[in-house]
Write a protein that holds these residues in place. Structure first.
Motif, mmCIF file in Angstrom:
data_model
loop_
_atom_site.group_PDB
_atom_site.id
_atom_site.type_symbol
_atom_site.label_atom_id
_atom_site.label_comp_id
_atom_site.label_asym_id
_atom_site.label_seq_id
_atom_site.Cartn_x
_atom_site.Cartn_y
_atom_site.Cartn_z
ATOM 1 N N THR A 48 17.671 43.502 -51.046
ATOM 2 C CA THR A 48 17.659 43.814 -52.488
ATOM 3 C C THR A 48 18.989 44.327 -53.004
ATOM 4 O OG1 THR A 48 16.867 46.082 -52.095
ATOM 5 C CG2 THR A 48 15.196 44.350 -52.412
ATOM 6 N N GLY A 49 20.033 44.220 -52.194
ATOM 7 C CA GLY A 49 21.339 44.697 -52.641
ATOM 8 C C GLY A 49 21.720 45.998 -51.979
ATOM 9 N N VAL A 50 22.603 46.744 -52.613
ATOM 10 C CA VAL A 50 23.154 47.940 -51.991
ATOM 11 C C VAL A 50 23.552 48.956 -53.054
ATOM 12 C CG1 VAL A 50 25.545 47.138 -52.009
ATOM 13 C CG2 VAL A 50 24.792 48.695 -50.198
ATOM 14 N N THR A 51 23.574 50.222 -52.651
ATOM 15 C CA THR A 51 24.114 51.307 -53.482
ATOM 16 C C THR A 51 25.489 51.654 -52.939
ATOM 17 O OG1 THR A 51 21.893 52.157 -53.839
ATOM 18 C CG2 THR A 51 23.713 53.632 -54.335
ATOM 19 N N PRO A 52 26.557 51.156 -53.550
ATOM 20 C CA PRO A 52 27.884 51.286 -52.939
ATOM 21 C C PRO A 52 28.400 52.719 -52.877
ATOM 22 C CG PRO A 52 28.060 50.349 -55.141
ATOM 23 C CD PRO A 52 26.606 50.385 -54.802
ATOM 24 N N GLU A 53 27.843 53.615 -53.725
ATOM 25 C CA GLU A 53 28.332 55.002 -53.737
ATOM 26 C C GLU A 53 27.852 55.818 -52.554
ATOM 27 O OE1 GLU A 53 27.881 53.388 -57.871
ATOM 28 O OE2 GLU A 53 26.548 53.616 -56.145
ATOM 29 N N SER A 54 26.888 55.325 -51.805
ATOM 30 C CA SER A 54 26.340 56.096 -50.692
ATOM 31 C C SER A 54 27.413 56.400 -49.656
ATOM 32 C CB SER A 54 25.203 55.322 -50.025
ATOM 33 O OG SER A 54 24.783 55.983 -48.846
ATOM 34 N N PRO A 77 26.846 43.657 -63.730
ATOM 35 C CA PRO A 77 26.601 44.957 -64.346
ATOM 36 C C PRO A 77 26.464 46.065 -63.300
ATOM 37 C CG PRO A 77 25.237 43.283 -65.392
ATOM 38 C CD PRO A 77 25.893 42.630 -64.219
ATOM 39 N N SER A 78 27.115 47.186 -63.566
ATOM 40 C CA SER A 78 27.080 48.358 -62.677
ATOM 41 C C SER A 78 27.619 48.053 -61.287
ATOM 42 C CB SER A 78 25.651 48.913 -62.555
ATOM 43 O OG SER A 78 25.124 49.259 -63.800
ATOM 44 N N PHE A 79 28.446 47.010 -61.203
ATOM 45 C CA PHE A 79 29.009 46.656 -59.907
ATOM 46 C C PHE A 79 30.331 45.941 -60.135
ATOM 47 C CE2 PHE A 79 29.449 44.818 -55.740
ATOM 48 C CZ PHE A 79 28.737 45.663 -54.897
ATOM 49 N N GLU A 80 31.416 46.691 -59.938
ATOM 50 C CA GLU A 80 32.743 46.133 -60.139
ATOM 51 C C GLU A 80 33.351 45.686 -58.816
ATOM 52 O OE1 GLU A 80 34.943 49.207 -62.001
ATOM 53 O OE2 GLU A 80 33.739 49.204 -63.847
ATOM 54 N N ALA A 81 34.487 45.017 -58.899
ATOM 55 C CA ALA A 81 35.150 44.531 -57.685
ATOM 56 C C ALA A 81 35.516 45.677 -56.750
ATOM 57 C CB ALA A 81 36.388 43.726 -58.057
ATOM 58 N N ILE A 82 35.811 46.837 -57.331
ATOM 59 C CA ILE A 82 36.181 47.983 -56.500
ATOM 60 C C ILE A 82 34.962 48.625 -55.838
ATOM 61 C CG2 ILE A 82 38.274 48.508 -57.798
ATOM 62 C CD1 ILE A 82 36.684 50.696 -59.243
ATOM 63 N N ARG A 112 23.949 45.355 -57.057
ATOM 64 C CA ARG A 112 23.427 46.728 -57.026
ATOM 65 C C ARG A 112 21.940 46.742 -56.703
ATOM 66 N NH1 ARG A 112 24.784 51.770 -58.028
ATOM 67 N NH2 ARG A 112 26.893 51.131 -58.587
ATOM 68 N N ASP A 113 21.561 47.690 -55.859
ATOM 69 C CA ASP A 113 20.178 47.852 -55.424
ATOM 70 C C ASP A 113 19.471 48.842 -56.350
ATOM 71 O OD1 ASP A 113 17.831 48.020 -53.990
ATOM 72 O OD2 ASP A 113 18.671 49.189 -52.340
ATOM 73 N N VAL A 114 18.441 48.387 -57.043
ATOM 74 C CA VAL A 114 17.640 49.293 -57.872
ATOM 75 C C VAL A 114 16.284 49.581 -57.242
ATOM 76 C CG1 VAL A 114 18.750 48.460 -59.988
ATOM 77 C CG2 VAL A 114 16.584 47.448 -59.258
ATOM 78 N N GLU A 115 15.946 48.864 -56.176
ATOM 79 C CA GLU A 115 14.651 49.027 -55.523
ATOM 80 C C GLU A 115 14.733 49.954 -54.310
ATOM 81 O OE1 GLU A 115 13.193 47.976 -52.564
ATOM 82 O OE2 GLU A 115 11.093 48.214 -53.161
ATOM 83 N N GLY A 116 15.874 49.948 -53.607
ATOM 84 C CA GLY A 116 16.104 50.863 -52.512
ATOM 85 C C GLY A 116 15.946 50.268 -51.127
ATOM 86 N N LYS A 156 22.300 39.830 -52.033
ATOM 87 C CA LYS A 156 21.118 40.191 -52.810
ATOM 88 C C LYS A 156 20.366 38.922 -53.201
ATOM 89 C CE LYS A 156 19.587 42.798 -56.882
ATOM 90 N NZ LYS A 156 20.002 43.681 -58.009
ATOM 91 N N ALA A 157 19.314 38.619 -52.410
ATOM 92 C CA ALA A 157 18.468 37.471 -52.694
ATOM 93 C C ALA A 157 17.037 37.905 -52.993
ATOM 94 C CB ALA A 157 18.477 36.509 -51.511
ATOM 95 N N CYS A 158 16.801 39.216 -52.979
ATOM 96 C CA CYS A 158 15.475 39.787 -53.240
ATOM 97 C C CYS A 158 15.570 40.699 -54.460
ATOM 98 C CB CYS A 158 14.987 40.581 -52.034
ATOM 99 S SG CYS A 158 14.914 39.615 -50.495
ATOM 100 N N TRP A 159 14.546 40.652 -55.289
ATOM 101 C CA TRP A 159 14.600 41.324 -56.584
ATOM 102 C C TRP A 159 13.347 42.149 -56.829
ATOM 103 C CZ3 TRP A 159 19.014 40.713 -59.633
ATOM 104 C CH2 TRP A 159 19.923 39.751 -59.172
#
Length: 501
Positions: A48-54, A77-82, A112-116, A156-159
């Motif tokens: 489902t993606g990732v939380t890059p700030e972790s 959205p909410s995910f920049e190249a950096i 970005r992961d919103v599901e966790g 991120k292929a799962c939503w």
């Protein structure tokens, strides 16, 4: 290889475990230290993606990505190249009109992961070593991934609110092959067999799937293709009960392949999560799957030339069938019982021993094609020229015979990856009601003879229709190597079926 199939929607299956597995990061001569903590390997996570700030994905002290890496950091959205860095080196996301019309309102069209779920699995497989972590004061201590210095690539292929489209999962796999990952972790559901994953393994990439959480009723294991590593979930520290069971009726590996910790696993969560908490517990085969993916990344660091089948063999043939108290593993079904290979596969994963398995059962991509001739649209008509072999002779580190009537024989081949000069003797436990023999009973290896084959025969001695009975075959070198495979046999006198259409 090209195949076409109807798109399917798959569902996601939703610390202390690593020390319990003998992978203590503080041991200077331990497995992790020998593997340089997985440094140089790349773990791909389709989820489902990732939380890059972790903090689990911070890149302090990391060198640039390995030269083989060809991936990208796809923005949104909410995910920049950096958002990507030297630890979390790449991210992609996949969407189509059907997904777009069905996802949750809080979803964002980015990695970005919103599901966790994805954040949790990625940090379990390859998250950094993070001290002083707890969930609301529970399980305080250090949390980390199995290969804490490995790099992570997120697909991120799962939503949230939708699941995982089979078409986007396959596209993610294609990208992962191109990008240069070493192992793929997929904590998602799947079909019993999916030839669409074979090309990934053919490119030297181990693919690890969750076995599913629908047990303990019969025939519930998912992702059963023999080129995959399918994982069951266990608790840790005491009785190690598993949470899924496969019944009879399957004709191929005996599944699942292996069991790993998957209950109350503390790992990274998306931010914000619960009042700012960035780590939380989760349970299921989703959590067990990245444990094995992390272990494979560590083993790959030590044995970079081993094939996916060799890595799978090392994990299976060194697995444990008893708990840390020396008692048989218990299956936590509706009725408590001693677990069997349909509960835990080869057993509970033992990464320290897997690093030095002695012998391996290897399989090439061409072997898979030989035994799965033209399945799933790999070939047809005049183009389907691959000679089909007997499924029982596929060189898997397990034996399953669903229909033993009188007599059956099969061949297996082992490769010596331990001491050059070695002598292995066969030790076997025949399933009840079956007479079993191994020929030759002794294998002698030297520098000119690293690969040897042997024949295993089974003869039904009890002419009674019954359920599966279990046994094992182990090769022992007189030292530390016990190369064990599980055996499941069902005696069949007649096929029982309904005559009512």
């Amino acid at each position: 290889m090209v195949s076409v199939k109807e798109n399917q929607i798959h569902q996601m299956h939703t610390s202390r475990s690593w020390d319990f597995l003998g992978m203590d990061y503080r041991q200077p001569n331990g497995l992790l230290a020998k593997a340089k903590y997985g440094d140089g390997t790349i773990i791909g996570v389709i989820d489902t993606g990732v939380t890059p700030e972790s903090a689990s994905f911070a890149d302090t002290g990391y060198d640039p990505p390995p030269k083989k890496w060809k991936g990208i950091c796809q923005v949104g959205p909410s995910f920049e190249a950096i958002s990507c860095n030297r630890k979390f080196i790449g991210a992609r996301w996949y969407i189509d009109d059907e997904i777009l019309s069905s996802i949750s309102d809080n979803e964002v069209l980015s990695p970005r992961d919103v599901e966790g779920h994805g954040t949790h699995t990625a940090s379990t497989a390859g998250g950094n070593i993070i001290h002083n972590v707890s969930f609301l004061g529970l399980a305080a201590g250090t949390v980390r991934g199995g290969a804490p210095r490995a790099r992570l690539a997120i697909y991120k292929a799962c939503w949230s609110g939708y699941g995982c489209s089979g078409a986007t999962v396959l596209k993610a796999m294609d990208d992962a092959v191109y990008d240069g990952v070493d192992v793929l972790s997929l904590s998602i559901g799947g079909t019993k067999e999916d030839v669409g994953t074979l090309h990934v393994v053919a490119n030297g990439i181990s693919v690890v799937y969750a076995g599913g959480n629908d047990g303990p009723i019969a025939q519930t294991v998912e992702n059963q293709s023999p080129w995959l590593v399918t994982v069951a979930a266990t608790t840790i520290d005491r009785s190690l009960p598993v949470v899924i069971t496969l019944g009879n009726g399957e004709k191929l590996v005996l599944q699942p392949d292996i069991a790993a910790p998957g209950v109350s696993i503390l790992a990274a969560a998306q931010i914000p999560y619960y009042k700012g908490v960035s780590y939380h517990f989760d349970s299921g085969t989703s959590m067990a799957c990245p444990h094995v993916a992390g272990i494979i990344a560590v083993l790959k660091s030590i044995h970079p030339k081993w094939s996916p089948a060799a890595l799978k063999s090392a994990i299976m043939t060194t697995a444990l069938t008893y708990d840390n108290n020396g008692m048989p593993i218990q299956a936590n079904g509706r009725v408590q019982k001693i677990a069997d290979p349909f509960d835990y596969g080869a057993g509970f994963v033992n990464p320290v021993m897997a690093a030095d398995p002695g012998l391996i059962y290897d399989i090439t991509a061409s072997d898979y094609l030989k035994f799965f001739n033209c399945m799933g649209g790999l070939g047809s008509g005049d183009n389907c020229t691959t000679a089909k072999g007997s499924l029982t002779d596929l060189n898997l580190p397990s034996i399953a015979i669903p229909n033993l009537r009188t007599f059956q024989a099969m061949t297996r081949t082992v490769t010596n990856v331990g001491q050059v000069n070695a002598v292995y003797k066969a030790f076997f436990q025949a399933p009840a009601g079956v007479e079993m023999a191994v020929e030759p009973p002794v294998l002698v290896f030297n520098k000119n003879r690293r690969v040897q084959s042997f024949r295993v025969t089974f003869k039904a001695t009890r002419k009674v229709q019954g359920d599966y009975r279990f046994g094992s075959l182990a090769w022992h070198d007189g030292g530390s190597h016990w190369v064990r495979i599980p055996i499941a046999v069902r005696i069949v006198i007649e096929e029982i079926y309904s005559k009512i259409s």
